[in-house]
Scaffold this motif. Sequence first.
Motif, PDB file in Angstrom:
ATOM      1  N   ALA A  68     -32.655   4.744  35.572  1.00 16.08           N
ATOM      2  CA  ALA A  68     -33.194   3.295  34.952  1.00 16.08           C
ATOM      3  C   ALA A  68     -33.798   3.377  33.516  1.00 16.08           C
ATOM      4  O   ALA A  68     -33.524   2.718  32.698  1.00 16.08           O
ATOM      5  CB  ALA A  68     -34.017   2.574  35.840  1.00 16.08           C
ATOM      6  N   GLU A  69     -34.548   4.467  33.578  1.00 16.92           N
ATOM      7  CA  GLU A  69     -35.407   4.725  32.247  1.00 16.92           C
ATOM      8  C   GLU A  69     -34.425   5.150  31.118  1.00 16.92           C
ATOM      9  O   GLU A  69     -34.717   4.367  29.979  1.00 16.92           O
ATOM     10  CB  GLU A  69     -36.171   6.038  32.482  1.00 16.92           C
ATOM     11  CG  GLU A  69     -36.991   6.730  31.179  1.00 16.92           C
ATOM     12  CD  GLU A  69     -37.726   7.557  31.529  1.00 16.92           C
ATOM     13  OE1 GLU A  69     -38.861   7.508  32.382  1.00 16.92           O
ATOM     14  OE2 GLU A  69     -37.396   8.912  31.058  1.00 16.92           O
ATOM     15  N   LEU A  70     -33.361   5.766  31.296  1.00 16.90           N
ATOM     16  CA  LEU A  70     -32.321   5.930  30.282  1.00 16.90           C
ATOM     17  C   LEU A  70     -31.752   4.688  29.837  1.00 16.90           C
ATOM     18  O   LEU A  70     -31.685   4.490  28.603  1.00 16.90           O
ATOM     19  CB  LEU A  70     -31.197   7.046  30.817  1.00 16.90           C
ATOM     20  CG  LEU A  70     -30.071   7.205  29.820  1.00 16.90           C
ATOM     21  CD1 LEU A  70     -30.725   7.744  28.538  1.00 16.90           C
ATOM     22  CD2 LEU A  70     -29.214   8.018  30.657  1.00 16.90           C
ATOM     23  N   LEU A  71     -31.191   3.690  30.937  1.00  7.42           N
ATOM     24  CA  LEU A  71     -30.760   2.611  30.475  1.00  7.42           C
ATOM     25  C   LEU A  71     -31.477   1.601  29.859  1.00  7.42           C
ATOM     26  O   LEU A  71     -31.054   0.929  28.860  1.00  7.42           O
ATOM     27  CB  LEU A  71     -30.186   1.954  31.476  1.00  7.42           C
ATOM     28  CG  LEU A  71     -28.876   2.684  32.461  1.00  7.42           C
ATOM     29  CD1 LEU A  71     -28.570   2.353  33.718  1.00  7.42           C
ATOM     30  CD2 LEU A  71     -27.696   3.020  31.375  1.00  7.42           C
ATOM     31  N   LEU A  72     -32.755   1.714  30.058  1.00  5.35           N
ATOM     32  CA  LEU A  72     -33.762   0.728  29.393  1.00  5.35           C
ATOM     33  C   LEU A  72     -33.881   1.248  27.832  1.00  5.35           C
ATOM     34  O   LEU A  72     -34.181   0.341  27.082  1.00  5.35           O
ATOM     35  CB  LEU A  72     -35.093   0.916  30.096  1.00  5.35           C
ATOM     36  CG  LEU A  72     -35.266   0.155  31.438  1.00  5.35           C
ATOM     37  CD1 LEU A  72     -36.468   0.145  32.254  1.00  5.35           C
ATOM     38  CD2 LEU A  72     -35.106  -1.664  31.132  1.00  5.35           C
ATOM     39  N   PHE A  73     -33.833   2.530  27.675  1.00  7.60           N
ATOM     40  CA  PHE A  73     -34.063   2.910  26.437  1.00  7.60           C
ATOM     41  C   PHE A  73     -32.751   2.667  25.591  1.00  7.60           C
ATOM     42  O   PHE A  73     -33.038   2.210  24.346  1.00  7.60           O
ATOM     43  CB  PHE A  73     -34.334   4.406  26.352  1.00  7.60           C
ATOM     44  CG  PHE A  73     -35.766   4.934  26.396  1.00  7.60           C
ATOM     45  CD1 PHE A  73     -36.566   4.726  25.150  1.00  7.60           C
ATOM     46  CD2 PHE A  73     -36.005   5.615  27.382  1.00  7.60           C
ATOM     47  CE1 PHE A  73     -38.114   5.201  25.293  1.00  7.60           C
ATOM     48  CE2 PHE A  73     -37.468   6.027  27.561  1.00  7.60           C
ATOM     49  CZ  PHE A  73     -38.476   5.925  26.419  1.00  7.60           C
ATOM     50  N   LEU A  74     -31.573   2.795  26.130  1.00  7.11           N
ATOM     51  CA  LEU A  74     -30.573   2.556  25.507  1.00  7.11           C
ATOM     52  C   LEU A  74     -30.238   0.724  25.353  1.00  7.11           C
ATOM     53  O   LEU A  74     -29.865   0.456  24.020  1.00  7.11           O
ATOM     54  CB  LEU A  74     -29.115   2.896  26.205  1.00  7.11           C
ATOM     55  CG  LEU A  74     -29.190   4.500  26.391  1.00  7.11           C
ATOM     56  CD1 LEU A  74     -27.969   4.618  27.527  1.00  7.11           C
ATOM     57  CD2 LEU A  74     -28.685   4.966  24.931  1.00  7.11           C
ATOM     58  N   TYR A 101     -32.363   8.212  18.463  1.00  9.52           N
ATOM     59  CA  TYR A 101     -31.605   8.727  19.652  1.00  9.52           C
ATOM     60  C   TYR A 101     -32.182  10.165  20.056  1.00  9.52           C
ATOM     61  O   TYR A 101     -31.676  10.862  21.031  1.00  9.52           O
ATOM     62  CB  TYR A 101     -30.199   8.499  19.406  1.00  9.52           C
ATOM     63  CG  TYR A 101     -29.505   9.007  18.477  1.00  9.52           C
ATOM     64  CD1 TYR A 101     -29.310  10.703  18.508  1.00  9.52           C
ATOM     65  CD2 TYR A 101     -28.937   8.458  17.334  1.00  9.52           C
ATOM     66  CE1 TYR A 101     -28.488  11.108  17.596  1.00  9.52           C
ATOM     67  CE2 TYR A 101     -28.255   9.057  16.518  1.00  9.52           C
ATOM     68  CZ  TYR A 101     -28.052  10.426  16.482  1.00  9.52           C
ATOM     69  OH  TYR A 101     -27.154  11.118  15.465  1.00  9.52           O
ATOM     70  N   ASP A 102     -32.720  10.784  18.899  1.00 11.00           N
ATOM     71  CA  ASP A 102     -33.086  12.158  19.225  1.00 11.00           C
ATOM     72  C   ASP A 102     -33.963  12.150  20.276  1.00 11.00           C
ATOM     73  O   ASP A 102     -33.976  13.114  20.945  1.00 11.00           O
ATOM     74  CB  ASP A 102     -33.747  13.009  18.067  1.00 11.00           C
ATOM     75  CG  ASP A 102     -32.674  12.802  16.709  1.00 11.00           C
ATOM     76  OD1 ASP A 102     -31.447  13.299  16.847  1.00 11.00           O
ATOM     77  OD2 ASP A 102     -33.129  12.419  15.615  1.00 11.00           O
TER      78      ASP A 102
END
Length: 216
Positions: A68-74, A101-102
């Motif tokens: 969920a953390e990854l998808l929120l950043f994206l 994105y780095d």
Amino acid sequence: MKNGLFITFEGGDACGKSTQVKLFKEYVATRKDKDDFVFVREPGGTGLGEKIRELLLSYEEDSPVPKAELLLFLASRAQLFEKVISPAISEGKIVVADRFYDSTIAYQGFAREIFDAEEILKLNKLILGKFKPNLTFYLKIKPEIAFKRKNSGENLDRMEKEALAFHQKVYEGYQFISKKEKERFVVLDATKSIEELHNEIVASVENLIKNSTKKV
């Protein structure tokens, strides 16, 4: 019409990045073309993005699971790119981002081990296509040195509170991406003085703008 440019600042926690971004903003304020610069941050930079930022960095009641953390950043990046970065670049502006994105490669890829770096790069291509920064400043410092800079009494966000082992993996992530896409990276020794680093950053940006103007 001038070429639009995209510049990013990257680095692990306590590397001095925020200080350098602040100083760079102050430098830009003295330039005649200051209105050509647009400053953004990740996560954030839009109304929706700032709400996502709060969820990611401050929300303690039900902290996001790694995926969920990854998808929120994206999600925040998609909104920022479509609403702010892409239009500004099209207008010939110079966009300066505090993280891009780095950071996702380093934090969610290497440190969280959600997906490997190549898979995360593929996810970013869904949002950005072939778009990449023209110039990335990576303030490089070993985590064990950076940790000595942290003040235990200050308000640390959810990422900053992670253990040293987490931040060592973040460091590995930055090592990976700064070598993979080395053509856009300026790797700075973050143990240097604040003034030295600022001068190096200004010189690199002025050179980028000069070379870009020649190509128009």
